[in-house]
Design a protein around this motif. Structure first.
Motif, PDB file in Angstrom:
ATOM      1  N   PHE A 218       0.931  -1.295   0.037  1.00  0.00           N
ATOM      2  CA  PHE A 218      -0.012   0.136  -0.009  1.00  0.00           C
ATOM      3  C   PHE A 218       0.756   1.421   0.149  1.00  0.00           C
ATOM      4  O   PHE A 218       0.581   2.034   0.561  1.00  0.00           O
ATOM      5  CB  PHE A 218      -1.041  -0.067   1.016  1.00  0.00           C
ATOM      6  CG  PHE A 218      -2.007  -0.959   1.081  1.00  0.00           C
ATOM      7  CD1 PHE A 218      -3.143  -0.756   0.604  1.00  0.00           C
ATOM      8  CD2 PHE A 218      -1.764  -2.322   1.563  1.00  0.00           C
ATOM      9  CE1 PHE A 218      -4.264  -1.761   0.191  1.00  0.00           C
ATOM     10  CE2 PHE A 218      -2.985  -3.098   1.368  1.00  0.00           C
ATOM     11  CZ  PHE A 218      -4.102  -2.668   0.817  1.00  0.00           C
ATOM     12  N   LEU A 219       1.943   1.302  -0.776  1.00  0.00           N
ATOM     13  CA  LEU A 219       2.853   2.359  -0.685  1.00  0.00           C
ATOM     14  C   LEU A 219       3.105   2.656  -2.352  1.00  0.00           C
ATOM     15  O   LEU A 219       3.252   1.575  -2.848  1.00  0.00           O
ATOM     16  CB  LEU A 219       4.127   1.845   0.110  1.00  0.00           C
ATOM     17  CG  LEU A 219       3.942   1.824   1.705  1.00  0.00           C
ATOM     18  CD1 LEU A 219       5.304   1.603   2.287  1.00  0.00           C
ATOM     19  CD2 LEU A 219       3.679   3.471   2.262  1.00  0.00           C
ATOM     20  N   VAL A 220       3.664   3.504  -2.224  1.00  0.00           N
ATOM     21  CA  VAL A 220       3.976   4.082  -3.812  1.00  0.00           C
ATOM     22  C   VAL A 220       5.329   4.906  -3.801  1.00  0.00           C
ATOM     23  O   VAL A 220       5.638   5.899  -3.013  1.00  0.00           O
ATOM     24  CB  VAL A 220       2.747   5.077  -4.525  1.00  0.00           C
ATOM     25  CG1 VAL A 220       3.127   5.462  -5.842  1.00  0.00           C
ATOM     26  CG2 VAL A 220       1.631   4.275  -4.611  1.00  0.00           C
ATOM     27  N   CYS A 244       1.793   6.975   0.651  1.00  0.00           N
ATOM     28  CA  CYS A 244       0.447   5.861   0.809  1.00  0.00           C
ATOM     29  C   CYS A 244       0.163   6.603  -0.633  1.00  0.00           C
ATOM     30  O   CYS A 244       0.107   7.413  -1.235  1.00  0.00           O
ATOM     31  CB  CYS A 244      -0.163   6.112   1.777  1.00  0.00           C
ATOM     32  SG  CYS A 244      -0.786   7.929   2.050  1.00  0.00           S
ATOM     33  N   PRO A 245      -1.198   5.722  -1.029  1.00  0.00           N
ATOM     34  CA  PRO A 245      -1.833   5.837  -2.273  1.00  0.00           C
ATOM     35  C   PRO A 245      -2.480   7.462  -2.072  1.00  0.00           C
ATOM     36  O   PRO A 245      -2.521   8.307  -3.088  1.00  0.00           O
ATOM     37  CB  PRO A 245      -2.845   5.119  -2.393  1.00  0.00           C
ATOM     38  CG  PRO A 245      -2.270   3.708  -1.921  1.00  0.00           C
ATOM     39  CD  PRO A 245      -1.524   4.402  -0.519  1.00  0.00           C
ATOM     40  N   ILE A 246      -2.851   7.953  -0.923  1.00  0.00           N
ATOM     41  CA  ILE A 246      -3.644   9.241  -0.854  1.00  0.00           C
ATOM     42  C   ILE A 246      -2.695  10.353  -0.793  1.00  0.00           C
ATOM     43  O   ILE A 246      -2.834  11.395  -1.802  1.00  0.00           O
ATOM     44  CB  ILE A 246      -4.412   9.182   0.378  1.00  0.00           C
ATOM     45  CG1 ILE A 246      -5.721   8.086   0.197  1.00  0.00           C
ATOM     46  CG2 ILE A 246      -4.695  10.764   0.697  1.00  0.00           C
ATOM     47  CD1 ILE A 246      -6.349   8.468   1.666  1.00  0.00           C
ATOM     48  N   HIS A 247      -1.553  10.249  -0.294  1.00  0.00           N
ATOM     49  CA  HIS A 247      -0.280  11.197  -0.183  1.00  0.00           C
ATOM     50  C   HIS A 247       0.174  11.483  -1.768  1.00  0.00           C
ATOM     51  O   HIS A 247       0.618  12.302  -2.114  1.00  0.00           O
ATOM     52  CB  HIS A 247       0.562  11.239   0.933  1.00  0.00           C
ATOM     53  CG  HIS A 247      -0.090  11.677   1.997  1.00  0.00           C
ATOM     54  ND1 HIS A 247      -0.252  10.817   3.226  1.00  0.00           N
ATOM     55  CD2 HIS A 247      -0.841  12.364   2.478  1.00  0.00           C
ATOM     56  CE1 HIS A 247      -0.911  11.347   4.257  1.00  0.00           C
ATOM     57  NE2 HIS A 247      -1.129  12.393   3.853  1.00  0.00           N
ATOM     58  N   ASP A 248       0.248   9.933  -2.303  1.00  0.00           N
ATOM     59  CA  ASP A 248       0.920  10.275  -3.582  1.00  0.00           C
ATOM     60  C   ASP A 248      -0.094  10.729  -4.544  1.00  0.00           C
ATOM     61  O   ASP A 248       0.574  11.691  -5.411  1.00  0.00           O
ATOM     62  CB  ASP A 248       0.935   8.543  -3.989  1.00  0.00           C
ATOM     63  CG  ASP A 248       1.411   8.482  -5.581  1.00  0.00           C
ATOM     64  OD1 ASP A 248       2.331   8.957  -5.999  1.00  0.00           O
ATOM     65  OD2 ASP A 248       0.458   7.860  -6.325  1.00  0.00           O
ATOM     66  N   LYS A 249      -1.328  10.645  -4.486  1.00  0.00           N
ATOM     67  CA  LYS A 249      -2.202  11.337  -5.450  1.00  0.00           C
ATOM     68  C   LYS A 249      -2.130  12.806  -5.053  1.00  0.00           C
ATOM     69  O   LYS A 249      -2.337  13.849  -6.073  1.00  0.00           O
ATOM     70  CB  LYS A 249      -3.510  10.804  -5.488  1.00  0.00           C
ATOM     71  CG  LYS A 249      -4.533  10.974  -6.456  1.00  0.00           C
ATOM     72  CD  LYS A 249      -4.060  10.845  -7.816  1.00  0.00           C
ATOM     73  CE  LYS A 249      -4.888  10.970  -8.934  1.00  0.00           C
ATOM     74  NZ  LYS A 249      -4.545  10.323 -10.228  1.00  0.00           N
TER      75      LYS A 249
END
Length: 315
Positions: A218-220, A244-249
């Motif tokens: 669950f990490l990018v 994480c996906p939210i902070h990546d986006k």
């Protein structure tokens, strides 16, 4: 090279992982096999080209990317087959399987590329670690050559058997010249290695302040300077943030950036979107968790400029 369709079953099955016993039954636990040992040498991001089937039905069907390094485990495949005697196994997890629209029949390939395969075999200093051999002047699939080495020269012989190279994905079918396809493979490998290096740099933890996500799946690995914009920094670990996906986006959309002291900064505007309010705004001015390799300041400046975020201060 896998002969059977089950290939271990369930999470040990085809495209999920590659595995092999660690020793031969007849020779004790101190005696293994070169092609089995190779599984233990796999590194995250390596290409694994899949050769499946027996005899004249053997075909190259696609390729995967190694998701983990090879390792030794006491876990057992659900369907170990003739390797059920073994108490430990070598294993490496796979991801991103790409299926060829048109599989490549090995023996037709031997027929069409006989001279090239023989020349490669004869020029290799120790041709004992590849998937084929020469017997009675004939090319033969090497029995037991489970995981063998394929360098760029051998890969070009395998893939350059037709004018097109077809790769099947979930959303689009590609039909491109082999040279282009090989570049695509290398790019995918580059992405995979970059991702692994960035995640390792941040100890598999989202670096955004107070974010608790630490599950590798669950990490990018977020590029700071975009892949297409800055070829020199593409694969640099310093050009990546583990998010994480939210902070990546949010980072991709320009909801926030980092200043030269690696503190969260944003545009001078009022953004009332829920994501911004809950996951970004309350952390403005806070410093990210840094890895062993610090983020590239030039790349961060480029990211701030691209997203109209002031170099100094924050809203």
């Amino acid at each position: 090279m896998s002969r059977d369709e089950e290939h271990g079953g369930e999470e040990w099955g085809f495209t999920k992982c590659i595995w092999a016993p660690t020793y031969k039954k007849s020779e004790g636990q101190d005696k293994s096999w070169l092609f089995w040992n190779n599984v233990n040498k796999v590194k995250t991001g390596d290409i694994v080209l899949h050769l499946r089937g027996k005899g004249q039905r053997a075909k190259f069907v696609g390729y995967s990317i190694a998701k983990t390094d090879g390792h030794k485990t006491l876990e057992r495949p659900p369907i170990p087959g003739s390797w059920g005697y073994c108490k430990s196994f070598y294993r490496a997890f796979l991801s991103d399987f790409m299926k060829f629209n048109q599989s490549i029949n090995l023996y037709q390939l031997f027929k069409d590329k006989k001279i090239d395969f023989k020349r490669y075999y004869e020029q290799k200093a120790k041709p004992r670690n590849i998937f084929y051999t020469i017997q009675s002047n004939r090319l033969q699939c090497l029995n037991g050559g489970y995981l063998s080495e394929v360098d760029e020269k051998l890969l070009s012989i395998i893939l350059d058997d037709t004018d097109t190279f077809n790769v099947e994905t979930s959303s689009i079918d590609l039909s491109v010249p082999t040279s282009v396809a090989m570049r695509q493979i290398k790019m995918r490998v580059g992405h995979a290695r970059f991702s692994a290096n960035v995640k390792n740099n941040y100890n598999n933890h989202c670096c955004f302040p107070e974010c608790k996500i630490s599950d590798r799946d669950f990490l990018v690995a977020s590029h700071i300077a975009r892949w297409a914009d800055n070829s020199e920094k593409r694969g640099d670990t310093s050009n990546g943030l583990c998010l994480c996906p939210i902070h990546d986006k949010a980072f991709e959309l320009g909801y926030f950036s980092l200043d030269d002291n690696f503190r969260v900064c944003v545009q001078k505007r009022n953004d009332h979107r829920q994501i911004f309010k809950e996951y970004v705004s309350r952390y403005i001015g806070m410093t990210i968790s840094k890895g062993h390799v610090e983020p590239d300041r030039e790349a961060l400046a480029e990211h701030r400029k691209r997203n109209n975020i002031p170099d100094k201060g924050s809203s």
